[in-house]
Enzyme design. Structure first.
Site, PDB file in Angstrom:
ATOM      1  N   LYS A  42       1.448   0.481  14.906  1.00 30.70           N
ATOM      2  CA  LYS A  42       2.845   0.458  15.334  1.00 30.70           C
ATOM      3  C   LYS A  42       3.228  -0.743  16.194  1.00 30.70           C
ATOM      4  O   LYS A  42       4.414  -1.010  16.391  1.00 30.70           O
ATOM      5  CB  LYS A  42       3.176   1.739  16.121  1.00 30.70           C
ATOM      6  CG  LYS A  42       3.088   3.009  15.304  1.00 30.70           C
ATOM      7  CD  LYS A  42       4.061   2.985  14.151  1.00 30.70           C
ATOM      8  CE  LYS A  42       3.909   4.179  13.233  1.00 30.70           C
ATOM      9  NZ  LYS A  42       4.516   3.953  11.928  1.00 30.70           N
TER      10      LYS A  42
ATOM     11  N   HIS B 289       0.842  -1.196   0.000  1.00 25.20           N
ATOM     12  CA  HIS B 289       0.000   0.000   0.000  1.00 25.20           C
ATOM     13  C   HIS B 289       0.875   1.244   0.000  1.00 25.20           C
ATOM     14  O   HIS B 289       1.763   1.397   0.845  1.00 25.20           O
ATOM     15  CB  HIS B 289      -0.902   0.021   1.242  1.00 25.20           C
ATOM     16  CG  HIS B 289      -2.071  -0.904   1.156  1.00 25.20           C
ATOM     17  ND1 HIS B 289      -3.146  -0.839   2.009  1.00 25.20           N
ATOM     18  CD2 HIS B 289      -2.335  -1.919   0.294  1.00 25.20           C
ATOM     19  CE1 HIS B 289      -4.017  -1.774   1.688  1.00 25.20           C
ATOM     20  NE2 HIS B 289      -3.549  -2.450   0.659  1.00 25.20           N
TER      21      HIS B 289
ATOM     22  N   TYR C 103       3.642   7.328   9.600  1.00 23.95           N
ATOM     23  CA  TYR C 103       2.911   6.091   9.321  1.00 23.95           C
ATOM     24  C   TYR C 103       3.820   5.029   8.716  1.00 23.95           C
ATOM     25  O   TYR C 103       3.757   3.858   9.099  1.00 23.95           O
ATOM     26  CB  TYR C 103       1.731   6.377   8.386  1.00 23.95           C
ATOM     27  CG  TYR C 103       0.688   5.273   8.384  1.00 23.95           C
ATOM     28  CD1 TYR C 103      -0.368   5.296   9.288  1.00 23.95           C
ATOM     29  CD2 TYR C 103       0.762   4.221   7.480  1.00 23.95           C
ATOM     30  CE1 TYR C 103      -1.319   4.287   9.296  1.00 23.95           C
ATOM     31  CE2 TYR C 103      -0.188   3.204   7.483  1.00 23.95           C
ATOM     32  CZ  TYR C 103      -1.227   3.244   8.387  1.00 23.95           C
ATOM     33  OH  TYR C 103      -2.171   2.245   8.396  1.00 23.95           O
TER      34      TYR C 103
ATOM     35  N   PRO D 112      -3.899   0.867  18.542  1.00 23.46           N
ATOM     36  CA  PRO D 112      -3.694   0.314  17.199  1.00 23.46           C
ATOM     37  C   PRO D 112      -3.901   1.311  16.072  1.00 23.46           C
ATOM     38  O   PRO D 112      -3.620   0.987  14.916  1.00 23.46           O
ATOM     39  CB  PRO D 112      -4.730  -0.816  17.129  1.00 23.46           C
ATOM     40  CG  PRO D 112      -5.792  -0.420  18.112  1.00 23.46           C
ATOM     41  CD  PRO D 112      -5.084   0.300  19.213  1.00 23.46           C
TER      42      PRO D 112
ATOM     43  N   TYR E  11      -9.477   5.446   7.165  1.00 25.67           N
ATOM     44  CA  TYR E  11      -9.612   5.895   8.549  1.00 25.67           C
ATOM     45  C   TYR E  11     -10.761   6.905   8.599  1.00 25.67           C
ATOM     46  O   TYR E  11     -10.758   7.884   7.861  1.00 25.67           O
ATOM     47  CB  TYR E  11      -8.322   6.540   9.036  1.00 25.67           C
ATOM     48  CG  TYR E  11      -7.221   5.546   9.330  1.00 25.67           C
ATOM     49  CD1 TYR E  11      -7.016   5.070  10.618  1.00 25.67           C
ATOM     50  CD2 TYR E  11      -6.385   5.084   8.315  1.00 25.67           C
ATOM     51  CE1 TYR E  11      -6.009   4.161  10.888  1.00 25.67           C
ATOM     52  CE2 TYR E  11      -5.372   4.167   8.578  1.00 25.67           C
ATOM     53  CZ  TYR E  11      -5.194   3.717   9.870  1.00 25.67           C
ATOM     54  OH  TYR E  11      -4.198   2.809  10.136  1.00 25.67           O
TER      55      TYR E  11
END
Length: 394
Positions: free
Chosen positions: A297, A72, A385, A293, A201
């Site tokens: 990480k 991704h 990220y 979560p 998200y």
């Protein structure tokens, strides 16, 4: 039994450490209180940073990940009913993440360990650690009605948040930092195609949601719910209906529902234990730190711990140097706190905090608007990220 390293815990961090030590010719045994089937049955996250991908390759277990995992280069942020893409690949100079379930990582490591004929002691009862402040640490456990003892040079505590290793550290020798969030994640795993080819998200007035995936045919979805909610109170239909209400029109149109194959409610916390070394015992992974979560990480931090720890132990045996051992805790904790900060910030940004009132939602909207319309704001999210390099800054 006498080994060089005794590893407590057969989750991903313990198995990965065992594999790296084996490849370096270091004798290690793994002791696990649960059965192998139980360990494999735990459903966890599945977003791997490049550091973790490289480490699995180094351990010789990355073949299936590259074959079946999904690369991704970005993800969507949905707020005020509109979706905006964070182009991680462009913003970070070509970095991506790999979507590959933690269960599959565990399976690959278990298969490699079994193929090499290495010892893993499952269903070990009453595990205890002793004399780790000396040069002759010991691990004691019960198996088949008999008490067994392992003599070793080092103990690696990879036994999770509720494990025995951190709990065995004398009071006063460890400092714990913790924040418990006032909500949990209700997660559903379903054999349905994902609603989108990348993660979504969602910041919604009804609460946070996350649309994730494990493969082209298996989806993982989450909803923010009160900590008091019980999984039994959520039917599949109720879950899908609530998810629809938090998605945009495009998401609702592409959502494919089906029976859940796993459903659970997980609390969220930020937790760090300092230091991560006590004499000849080291903490790694969830034994030393927990992140919400939201930032993906947890597994990646565990992999970094294992990278530093395996390198330190290999250096000790090959060069008789304790430099890596002495710097282990400091090196790990620097990355840990960076990840804790990002995970806390991202959680605070994306979730509904009713106690903050209407102004709280407005402030979230303003920050989200800045992120998606500012190159600097979007780059900051993308860089955090995809993860920091192993050795960053000075």
């Amino acid at each position: 039994m006498r080994v060089q390293v005794a590893i407590i815990g057969a989750g991903p961090s313990g198995l990965l450490l065992g594999q790296l030590l084996h490849k370096a010719g270091i004798d290690a045994v793994i002791v696990e209180r649960q059965s192998g089937d139980y360990v494999l049955g735990r459903i966890r996250a599945g977003v791997l940073e490049q550091v973790s991908v490289d480490l699995l390759d180094e351990a010789g277990v990355g073949q299936r990940m590259h074959r079946e995992g999904m690369v991704h280069g970005g993800f969507d942020m949905l707020f005020k009913g509109e979706r905006h893409r964070i182009d991680m690949n462009r913003l970070t100079g070509g970095k991506n993440v790999m979507v590959y379930g933690q269960t599959e990582v565990t399976r690959d490591l278990m298969d490699a360990r079994q193929a090499a004929g290495l010892t893993t002691i499952y269903e070990a009862g009453n595990v205890s650690v002793h004399d780790f402040d000396t040069k002759k640490p010991r691990v004691r456990y019960e198996k088949d009605g008999q008490t067994q003892e392992i003599e070793c040079d080092f103990i690696a505590g990879c036994d999770g948040f509720h494990g025995v290793c951190r709990a065995s550290v004398p009071e006063g020798a460890i400092t714990e930092y913790e924040k418990v969030y006032p909500f949990g994640w209700l997660g559903v795993l379903a054999d349905t195609p994902p609603v989108h080819h990348e993660l979504i998200y969602v910041n919604s007035t009804r609460g946070f949601a996350l649309c994730s995936q494990r493969s082209a045919t298996r989806s993982r979805y989450y909803l923010q719910v009160p900590l008091t909610d019980k999984v039994e109170a959520w039917s599949d239909d109720a879950f899908w209906n609530e998810l629809r209400l938090r998605l945009d029109a495009g998401g609702r149109d592409h959502l494919v529902t089906g029976p859940s194959i796993e459903k659970s409610v997980a609390p969220l916390r930020s937790f760090v234990a300092e230091p991560m070394r006590f004499g000849r015992m080291f903490l790694a992974g969830d034994a030393a730190h927990i992140v919400p979560p939201t930032g993906a990480k947890g597994l990646n931090l565990a992999a970094t711990d294992v990278k530093y720890l395996s390198g330190a132990l290999i250096e000790f045996y090959a060069e008789k140097s304790e430099a890596g051992i002495d710097s282990y805790s400091e090196r790990c904790l620097r990355r840990v706190w960076r990840a804790e900060r990002f995970s806390w910030w991202f959680t605070s940004l994306m979730h509904n905090f009713p106690e903050n009132g209407p102004i709280g939602q407005k402030l979230q909207d303003a920050e989200l608007d800045y992120i998606v319309h500012s190159e600097a704001g979007a780059r900051s999210v993308a860089e955090n990220y995809v993860g920091l390099p192993l050795d960053f800054g000075n």
